[in-house]
Design an enzyme around this catalytic site. Structure first.
Site, PDB file in Angstrom:
ATOM      1  N   HIS A  59       0.850  -1.190   0.000  1.00  0.00           N
ATOM      2  CA  HIS A  59       0.000   0.000   0.000  1.00  0.00           C
ATOM      3  C   HIS A  59       0.890   1.246   0.000  1.00  0.00           C
ATOM      4  O   HIS A  59       2.080   1.174   0.319  1.00  0.00           O
ATOM      5  CB  HIS A  59      -0.909  -0.006   1.217  1.00  0.00           C
ATOM      6  N   GLU A  61       1.107   3.899   1.959  1.00  0.00           N
ATOM      7  CA  GLU A  61       1.716   4.275   3.231  1.00  0.00           C
ATOM      8  C   GLU A  61       2.873   3.331   3.588  1.00  0.00           C
ATOM      9  O   GLU A  61       3.904   3.773   4.102  1.00  0.00           O
ATOM     10  CB  GLU A  61       0.668   4.268   4.352  1.00  0.00           C
ATOM     11  N   SER A  84      -7.675   8.098   3.152  1.00  0.00           N
ATOM     12  CA  SER A  84      -7.777   7.654   4.537  1.00  0.00           C
ATOM     13  C   SER A  84      -7.193   6.247   4.668  1.00  0.00           C
ATOM     14  O   SER A  84      -7.527   5.363   3.877  1.00  0.00           O
ATOM     15  CB  SER A  84      -9.243   7.678   4.974  1.00  0.00           C
ATOM     16  N   CYS A  86      -6.208   2.430   5.411  1.00  0.00           N
ATOM     17  CA  CYS A  86      -6.916   1.174   5.669  1.00  0.00           C
ATOM     18  C   CYS A  86      -6.481   0.644   7.044  1.00  0.00           C
ATOM     19  O   CYS A  86      -5.562   1.189   7.668  1.00  0.00           O
ATOM     20  CB  CYS A  86      -6.591   0.161   4.573  1.00  0.00           C
ATOM     21  N   CYS A  89      -2.611  -0.123   7.221  1.00  0.00           N
ATOM     22  CA  CYS A  89      -1.777   1.084   7.269  1.00  0.00           C
ATOM     23  C   CYS A  89      -1.989   1.846   8.575  1.00  0.00           C
ATOM     24  O   CYS A  89      -1.036   2.388   9.136  1.00  0.00           O
ATOM     25  CB  CYS A  89      -2.053   1.953   6.047  1.00  0.00           C
TER      26      CYS A  89
END
Length: 153
Positions: A59, A61, A84, A86, A89
């Site tokens: 992901h 992040e 935003s 998940c 993360c």
């Protein structure tokens, strides 16, 4: 005497995250970008590469944290993310005790901002229309991939 702000300019750092998201989208991936910064420097940035690397943990992040490298402490850092976070993360943010998160948007995916805040993390949501437009376009073009990325929710 001029006092420096306690954090880097949020708009400048969000631009870094958005550029990362655009790169991921251009590569055929999920357009989520992130940047990690201290008050004075960009430590690293990255974008979602789940599709490109065939890696379910890649992901935006997480890629950003990998790019920033190992740190003994994340005190004084801010994580900027276009979407935003998940649960995975968010868990990394909490685990590394990143004190501040600036989110580009949460309209297309709400995430769990209250969960982050319940762990003492300062969360700022910008409601950035550039982030909304990019993710909305991806969701329209690739609904199956988006469903896969967020666990079929």
């Amino acid at each position: 005497m001029r006092h420096e702000p306690p954090w880097p300019d949020d708009d400048d750092m969000m631009r870094v995250a958005i550029e990362e998201a655009r790169t991921g989208f251009a590569e055929g991936g999920v357009p989520v970008g992130a940047a990690l910064a201290t008050r004075t420097e960009l430590l690293g940035s990255g974008h979602n590469e789940r599709i490109q690397r065939h890696d379910p943990t890649a992901h935006g992040e997480i890629a950003c944290l990998r790019a920033a490298g190992r740190r003994s402490s994340y005190a004084g850092t801010t994580l900027y993310t276009t979407l935003s976070p998940c649960p995975m993360c968010s868990g990394a943010i909490i685990l590394f005790q990143i004190p501040r998160v600036v989110i580009g948007e949460r309209r297309t995916y709400a995430g769990d901002v209250d969960f982050l805040r319940s762990h003492g993390i300062e969360v700022i949501v910008q409601a950035d229309e550039r982030c909304v437009a990019l993710m909305s376009e991806f969701q329209r073009l690739s609904p199956q991939v988006w469903s896969e990325d967020i666990g079929g929710r």
